[in-house]
Scaffold this motif. Structure first.
Motif, PDB file in Angstrom:
ATOM      1  N   LEU A  22      50.590   8.772  48.195  1.00 47.30           N
ATOM      2  CA  LEU A  22      49.377   8.658  49.164  1.00 47.30           C
ATOM      3  C   LEU A  22      50.034   8.028  50.574  1.00 47.30           C
ATOM      4  O   LEU A  22      51.001   7.548  50.842  1.00 47.30           O
ATOM      5  CB  LEU A  22      48.310   7.602  48.601  1.00 47.30           C
ATOM      6  CG  LEU A  22      47.596   8.098  47.547  1.00 47.30           C
ATOM      7  CD1 LEU A  22      46.827   6.766  47.019  1.00 47.30           C
ATOM      8  CD2 LEU A  22      46.719   9.343  47.557  1.00 47.30           C
ATOM      9  N   ARG A  69      45.110   7.312  53.619  1.00 50.39           N
ATOM     10  CA  ARG A  69      44.710   7.753  52.613  1.00 50.39           C
ATOM     11  C   ARG A  69      44.292   6.723  51.404  1.00 50.39           C
ATOM     12  O   ARG A  69      43.242   6.689  50.769  1.00 50.39           O
ATOM     13  CB  ARG A  69      45.436   8.848  52.042  1.00 50.39           C
ATOM     14  CG  ARG A  69      44.775   9.817  50.882  1.00 50.39           C
ATOM     15  CD  ARG A  69      43.753  10.682  51.682  1.00 50.39           C
ATOM     16  NE  ARG A  69      43.015  11.346  50.614  1.00 50.39           N
ATOM     17  CZ  ARG A  69      41.871  12.313  50.974  1.00 50.39           C
ATOM     18  NH1 ARG A  69      41.414  12.173  52.087  1.00 50.39           N
ATOM     19  NH2 ARG A  69      41.242  13.029  50.286  1.00 50.39           N
ATOM     20  N   PRO A 111      46.999   9.653  41.310  1.00 50.25           N
ATOM     21  CA  PRO A 111      46.780   8.243  42.169  1.00 50.25           C
ATOM     22  C   PRO A 111      45.362   7.383  41.579  1.00 50.25           C
ATOM     23  O   PRO A 111      45.405   6.339  41.566  1.00 50.25           O
ATOM     24  CB  PRO A 111      46.434   8.998  43.610  1.00 50.25           C
ATOM     25  CG  PRO A 111      47.136  10.105  43.660  1.00 50.25           C
ATOM     26  CD  PRO A 111      46.832  10.755  42.272  1.00 50.25           C
ATOM     27  N   THR A 151      42.062  13.338  46.326  1.00 51.32           N
ATOM     28  CA  THR A 151      43.518  12.672  46.325  1.00 51.32           C
ATOM     29  C   THR A 151      44.536  13.303  47.019  1.00 51.32           C
ATOM     30  O   THR A 151      45.333  12.975  47.269  1.00 51.32           O
ATOM     31  CB  THR A 151      43.917  12.304  44.846  1.00 51.32           C
ATOM     32  OG1 THR A 151      44.075  13.191  44.136  1.00 51.32           O
ATOM     33  CG2 THR A 151      43.025  11.256  44.166  1.00 51.32           C
TER      34      THR A 151
END
Length: 434
Positions: A187, A191, A363, A434
């Motif tokens: 990420l 984010r 994630p 994600t």
């Protein structure tokens, strides 16, 4: 990380799987016990470094695995060193003294307002300057502030301990566990914050509601003494605030460029270090001490010890317990497992064990692990290194921490915080993806 075959030492000798597993487990317990007890006041690395060396020498962890773990943790340790220096230099600039004055003014003589202000301040300090700043630098300020105002210290001091864990969910830089997960998640900085932001707000809010009820008697006291800070104004350290803001912006930029955030933290620390040295407020030796080199060595050594435990069976034992989906039940199961493991073996080893297993689900499961290892440690003293450090600081201020009370508070806050935080994460993942 799967289990290895019998490990070979450089001399060609082998350890049986059973012996390697036993040795790894025993040394992990010894390392954690050393970190908790710190015999004769020795640093945590005193036990951890020889333990890691012994595991490598006996082949319980192959040298290439140990090297891979050190390479993984290297940027994380570098970042931690820079942030520790940055926080200490902010303290030297008067930032935390100004925080204490703000707390006193904002309370307006009411204990409930003081607790709310403390929650807000500790949450921001933890998120921006990491949990170590809240424990090491903010907790003494809170002690001094409540003493000056005549408040009962217990709810406010306990808040520093709980928020050093719970409020570290927001940013990759808020906690060492976050940085490890951030590296594995793929990420971006923004984010990560977007996905964890709702969980952070919900968790801190739930924690506050429990504190208001649990410490109701302590908060229903007579009005606090008049604040003395109006007669003794404290200058706001603008330079330090601007440096911290620029460092945060640097985290965003480095993330977008694919550069390690340690460089942004180093830049901020260097700016404040140069200023402090030029004004004679610090020395080169003090800057080096602020980096806490023995603790950095402990983190590296602990990573190698945990790698040995993972290689020698723990990964297989936990593998079937970790779901590989991002549905709400799966996320809750992962978070609960992480919370339990954090209280059994400490949150840093727990995250090192669980991240490789959760990574297969993307994630979402990785972030659920963070919810567990960051919120769960509020249940026991040994759940996180931050709580252990907080306990030592509290004792230095001649304030007793009752194990029964600490545990009762944890039994209320951890479920009340973890469940809605997981739900908020699931909503974030559903809405933002994600």
């Amino acid at each position: 990380m799967g289990r290895t075959n019998p490990a070979c030492t450089p001399e060609g000798r082998t350890l049986s799987p059973a012996l390697a597993t036993t040795l790894s487990a025993v040394l992990l317990v010894a390392v954690l016990a050393g970190a908790v007890i710190r015999p004769f006041g020795l640093p945590e690395a005193t036990v951890a470094v020889p333990a890691a060396a012994l595991l490598m020498a006996t082949g319980a962890v192959p040298l290439d695995h140990a090297r891979a773990e050190a390479e993984l943790l290297g940027p994380v340790v570098g970042f931690l060193a820079a942030v520790l220096v940055l926080a200490k230099l902010c303290d030297d600039e008067g930032l935390f003294q100004a925080c204490g004055a703000w707390l006193a003014r904002t309370s307006k003589g009411r204990p409930q307002r003081l607790l709310a202000a403390n929650f807000l301040l500790a949450s921001v300090v933890t998120a921006v300057l990491s949990l170590d700043a809240t424990v090491v630098l903010l907790t003494p300020v809170v002690f001094a502030t409540v003493a000056r105002l005549g408040a009962r210290p217990k709810p406010h001091v306990y808040a520093c301990a709980h928020l050093s864990n719970t409020a570290s969910l927001l940013l990759p830089v808020s906690n060492l566990t976050n940085l490890l997960a951030f590296t594995a998640s793929g990420l971006s900085f923004t984010r990560f914050a977007l996905l964890m932001g709702p969980a952070w707000v919900v968790a801190v809010g739930a924690e506050y509601l429990v504190f208001r009820r649990f410490f109701a008697a302590d908060l229903k006291t007579d009005p606090l003494r008049a604040d003395t800070t109006e007669a003794e104004p404290v200058d706001v350290p603008v330079f330090a605030l601007v440096t911290v803001a620029c460092t945060l912006a640097g985290f965003v930029v480095t993330s977008a460029l694919g550069v390690e955030p340690a460089w942004a933290a180093l830049a901020g620390a260097l700016v404040l270090a140069v200023r402090a040295l030029a004004h004679g407020r610090t020395t080169p030796l003090a800057v080096v001490r602020a980096a806490s080199v023995p603790f950095l060595a402990f983190v590296l050594a602990l990573g190698i010890v945990v790698r040995a435990v993972v290689d020698n069976g723990l990964s297989d034992a936990l593998g079937h317990l970790v779901p590989d989906s991002a549905g709400l039940p799966a996320l809750l199961g992962i978070a609960v497992l992480a919370a339990v493991l954090a209280n059994l073996i400490n949150n840093l080893p727990a995250v090192l064990v669980l991240l490789p297993l959760a990574a297969a689900g993307g994630p979402g499961p990785l972030l659920a692990v963070l919810l567990g290892v960051n919120i769960g440690p509020n249940l026991t003293y040994a759940g996180s290194l931050a709580t252990l450090l907080w306990r030592r600081i509290v004792h230095q201020h001649d304030h007793e921490v009752e194990l029964g009370e600490f545990t009762r508070l944890g039994l209320l806050t951890v479920p009340a915080t973890l469940v809605p935080a997981v739900a908020a994460l699931w909503v974030s993942l559903t809405v933002f993806g994600t």
